[in-house]
Design a protein around this motif. Structure first.
Motif, mmCIF file in Angstrom:
data_model
loop_
_atom_site.group_PDB
_atom_site.id
_atom_site.type_symbol
_atom_site.label_atom_id
_atom_site.label_comp_id
_atom_site.label_asym_id
_atom_site.label_seq_id
_atom_site.Cartn_x
_atom_site.Cartn_y
_atom_site.Cartn_z
ATOM 1 N N VAL A 32 -32.799 7.324 7.519
ATOM 2 C CA VAL A 32 -34.002 6.946 8.259
ATOM 3 C C VAL A 32 -34.968 6.204 7.356
ATOM 4 O O VAL A 32 -35.596 5.213 7.760
ATOM 5 C CB VAL A 32 -34.681 8.192 8.865
ATOM 6 N N ASP A 33 -35.082 6.665 6.115
ATOM 7 C CA ASP A 33 -35.972 6.011 5.152
ATOM 8 C C ASP A 33 -35.509 4.582 4.863
ATOM 9 O O ASP A 33 -36.325 3.658 4.797
ATOM 10 C CB ASP A 33 -36.015 6.828 3.865
ATOM 11 N N LEU A 34 -34.189 4.394 4.705
ATOM 12 C CA LEU A 34 -33.654 3.052 4.480
ATOM 13 C C LEU A 34 -33.924 2.148 5.678
ATOM 14 O O LEU A 34 -34.262 0.970 5.526
ATOM 15 C CB LEU A 34 -32.149 3.128 4.209
ATOM 16 N N TYR A 35 -33.783 2.710 6.870
ATOM 17 C CA TYR A 35 -34.019 1.928 8.086
ATOM 18 C C TYR A 35 -35.482 1.497 8.185
ATOM 19 O O TYR A 35 -35.781 0.357 8.572
ATOM 20 C CB TYR A 35 -33.620 2.741 9.309
ATOM 21 N N SER A 36 -36.384 2.408 7.844
ATOM 22 C CA SER A 36 -37.818 2.093 7.933
ATOM 23 C C SER A 36 -38.217 1.001 6.938
ATOM 24 O O SER A 36 -39.186 0.280 7.162
ATOM 25 C CB SER A 36 -38.647 3.355 7.676
ATOM 26 N N LYS A 37 -37.447 0.876 5.855
ATOM 27 C CA LYS A 37 -37.742 -0.134 4.842
ATOM 28 C C LYS A 37 -36.939 -1.413 5.041
ATOM 29 O O LYS A 37 -37.019 -2.330 4.213
ATOM 30 C CB LYS A 37 -37.446 0.431 3.450
ATOM 31 N N ASN A 38 -36.142 -1.462 6.132
ATOM 32 C CA ASN A 38 -35.264 -2.609 6.391
ATOM 33 C C ASN A 38 -34.353 -2.911 5.200
ATOM 34 O O ASN A 38 -34.088 -4.063 4.870
ATOM 35 C CB ASN A 38 -36.091 -3.862 6.734
ATOM 36 N N ASP A 39 -33.893 -1.845 4.575
ATOM 37 C CA ASP A 39 -33.025 -1.983 3.408
ATOM 38 C C ASP A 39 -31.625 -2.401 3.848
ATOM 39 O O ASP A 39 -31.070 -1.861 4.814
ATOM 40 C CB ASP A 39 -32.961 -0.649 2.658
ATOM 41 N N ASP A 40 -31.040 -3.361 3.134
ATOM 42 C CA ASP A 40 -29.700 -3.842 3.482
ATOM 43 C C ASP A 40 -28.629 -2.762 3.313
ATOM 44 O O ASP A 40 -27.543 -2.863 3.899
ATOM 45 C CB ASP A 40 -29.326 -5.048 2.613
ATOM 46 N N ALA A 41 -28.919 -1.742 2.528
ATOM 47 C CA ALA A 41 -27.938 -0.682 2.294
ATOM 48 C C ALA A 41 -27.846 0.289 3.465
ATOM 49 O O ALA A 41 -26.976 1.163 3.473
ATOM 50 C CB ALA A 41 -28.296 0.087 1.021
ATOM 51 N N PHE A 42 -28.732 0.129 4.451
ATOM 52 C CA PHE A 42 -28.775 1.089 5.557
ATOM 53 C C PHE A 42 -27.438 1.216 6.261
ATOM 54 O O PHE A 42 -26.958 2.332 6.517
ATOM 55 C CB PHE A 42 -29.859 0.680 6.561
ATOM 56 N N TRP A 43 -26.810 0.105 6.614
ATOM 57 C CA TRP A 43 -25.584 0.168 7.412
ATOM 58 C C TRP A 43 -24.446 0.827 6.648
ATOM 59 O O TRP A 43 -23.674 1.605 7.220
ATOM 60 C CB TRP A 43 -25.189 -1.236 7.870
ATOM 61 N N PHE A 44 -24.350 0.532 5.365
ATOM 62 C CA PHE A 44 -23.287 1.145 4.562
ATOM 63 C C PHE A 44 -23.520 2.646 4.418
ATOM 64 O O PHE A 44 -22.606 3.457 4.630
ATOM 65 C CB PHE A 44 -23.235 0.494 3.175
ATOM 66 N N VAL A 45 -24.752 3.027 4.087
ATOM 67 C CA VAL A 45 -25.064 4.442 3.901
ATOM 68 C C VAL A 45 -24.936 5.201 5.218
ATOM 69 O O VAL A 45 -24.406 6.320 5.257
ATOM 70 C CB VAL A 45 -26.481 4.611 3.312
ATOM 71 N N SER A 46 -25.396 4.605 6.308
ATOM 72 C CA SER A 46 -25.318 5.279 7.602
ATOM 73 C C SER A 46 -23.871 5.501 8.027
ATOM 74 O O SER A 46 -23.549 6.510 8.667
ATOM 75 C CB SER A 46 -26.067 4.478 8.671
ATOM 76 N N ALA A 47 -22.977 4.564 7.670
ATOM 77 C CA ALA A 47 -21.551 4.741 7.987
ATOM 78 C C ALA A 47 -20.992 5.942 7.229
ATOM 79 O O ALA A 47 -20.242 6.760 7.796
ATOM 80 C CB ALA A 47 -20.772 3.477 7.637
ATOM 81 N N LEU A 48 -21.366 6.064 5.957
ATOM 82 C CA LEU A 48 -20.909 7.209 5.165
ATOM 83 C C LEU A 48 -21.459 8.517 5.725
ATOM 84 O O LEU A 48 -20.740 9.525 5.802
ATOM 85 C CB LEU A 48 -21.345 7.040 3.706
ATOM 86 N N VAL A 49 -22.732 8.505 6.109
ATOM 87 C CA VAL A 49 -23.355 9.715 6.651
ATOM 88 C C VAL A 49 -22.723 10.079 7.998
ATOM 89 O O VAL A 49 -22.505 11.262 8.292
ATOM 90 C CB VAL A 49 -24.879 9.523 6.797
ATOM 91 N N PHE A 50 -22.404 9.067 8.819
ATOM 92 C CA PHE A 50 -21.751 9.336 10.097
ATOM 93 C C PHE A 50 -20.411 10.031 9.878
ATOM 94 O O PHE A 50 -20.082 11.003 10.579
ATOM 95 C CB PHE A 50 -21.540 8.035 10.873
ATOM 96 N N ILE A 51 -19.628 9.542 8.921
ATOM 97 C CA ILE A 51 -18.334 10.159 8.622
ATOM 98 C C ILE A 51 -18.529 11.601 8.164
ATOM 99 O O ILE A 51 -17.812 12.516 8.597
ATOM 100 C CB ILE A 51 -17.593 9.352 7.536
ATOM 101 N N LEU A 52 -19.534 11.817 7.309
ATOM 102 C CA LEU A 52 -19.827 13.155 6.810
ATOM 103 C C LEU A 52 -20.205 14.104 7.942
ATOM 104 O O LEU A 52 -19.684 15.226 8.035
ATOM 105 C CB LEU A 52 -20.957 13.082 5.785
ATOM 106 N N LEU A 53 -21.084 13.657 8.839
ATOM 107 C CA LEU A 53 -21.550 14.516 9.933
ATOM 108 C C LEU A 53 -20.463 14.730 10.980
ATOM 109 O O LEU A 53 -20.394 15.801 11.602
ATOM 110 C CB LEU A 53 -22.796 13.904 10.582
#
Length: 237
Positions: A32-53
């Motif tokens: 969420v923090d990456l998304y709020s900052k429009n960080d380019d790493a958001f999509w990669f990190v969110s994919a990893l977190v989705f797999i984890l969850l």
């Protein structure tokens, strides 16, 4: 009958439950923090977190379905991540195929039902049918983590209606639980800190983890009622 109360109590009072809610909420908060900052790493990190969850929820469903004395998995993130990858490999193809078939069926019906309201009803029916197949495939796989179980067409066909009915009945109950538990705390955070606020975001992240455990538990109960009965009949025969 599946009980949201049992799912709530056993998830909330699980071993080290609060600690796990906090720890597993950290990567969600980070996304969420990456998304709020429009960080380019958001999509990669969110994919990893989705797999984890996804692996987390699969483990919850499997633990309850197999009669373990705990709901949530251990703190071994690598084990959960592997479960998420394997689960996506197992269930991903059938999800993609069924989604494509549902979209194709809706496009076909759209040629014959031009009135918007009628088409909306048919779209709900079609997607409801195919989602019931998807949920049944998930439950078949989550029991033993065997990829072949996710494609047991006979079990899916025999149990999908009962599974879909159970999921429909689950949704309002989960919403009520969240309104009772998360609603008042969110209101207090709003009064003292305002929204959005990092404290609110982290609390909602914890709520997401709790909901994954809650839903995973409830789905295991649906599995036992809707699918296990068919297994027992086959064993008897």
């Amino acid at each position: 009958m599946a009980s949201i109360i049992d799912a709530f109590e056993e998830s909330f009072h699980d071993n080290h439950a609060l600690t796990k809610f906090i720890i597993f909420a950290i990567p969600v908060y980070y996304c969420v923090d990456l998304y709020s900052k429009n960080d380019d790493a958001f999509w990669f990190v969110s994919a990893l977190v989705f797999i984890l969850l996804f692996g987390f929820m699969l483990k919850c469903t499997s633990n309850v379905r197999n009669g373990k004395n705990y709901v949530m998995p251990s703190f071994n993130i690598f084990s959960m991540f592997w479960s998420g990858i394997k689960g996506l490999v197992a269930i991903g193809p059938i999800l993609a195929i069924l989604s494509w078939l549902a979209a194709a069926a809706c496009n076909f019906l759209n040629k014959y039902f031009t009135e918007p309201d009628s088409m909306t009803v048919w779209r709900i029916i079609v997607w409801g049918l195919f989602i019931s197949f998807m949920m049944t495939g998930y439950l078949c796989y989550a029991k033993n983590f065997k990829i072949s179980d996710a494609y047991n067409l006979k079990t899916i066909a025999d149990s999908c209606v009962d599974v879909f009915a159970g999921v429909l009945f689950m949704i309002p109950q989960v919403l009520i639980v969240n309104a009772i538990i998360a609603g008042p705390i969110t209101y207090l955070i709003w009064l003292f800190f305002g929204i959005p606020h990092p404290i609110a975001v982290f609390f909602w992240s914890m709520c997401l983890i709790f909901n994954l455990a809650l839903v995973g538990h409830y789905l295991a109960q649906i599995d036992y009622e809707a699918i296990a009965g068919d297994d027992k009949k086959n064993e008897t025969i």
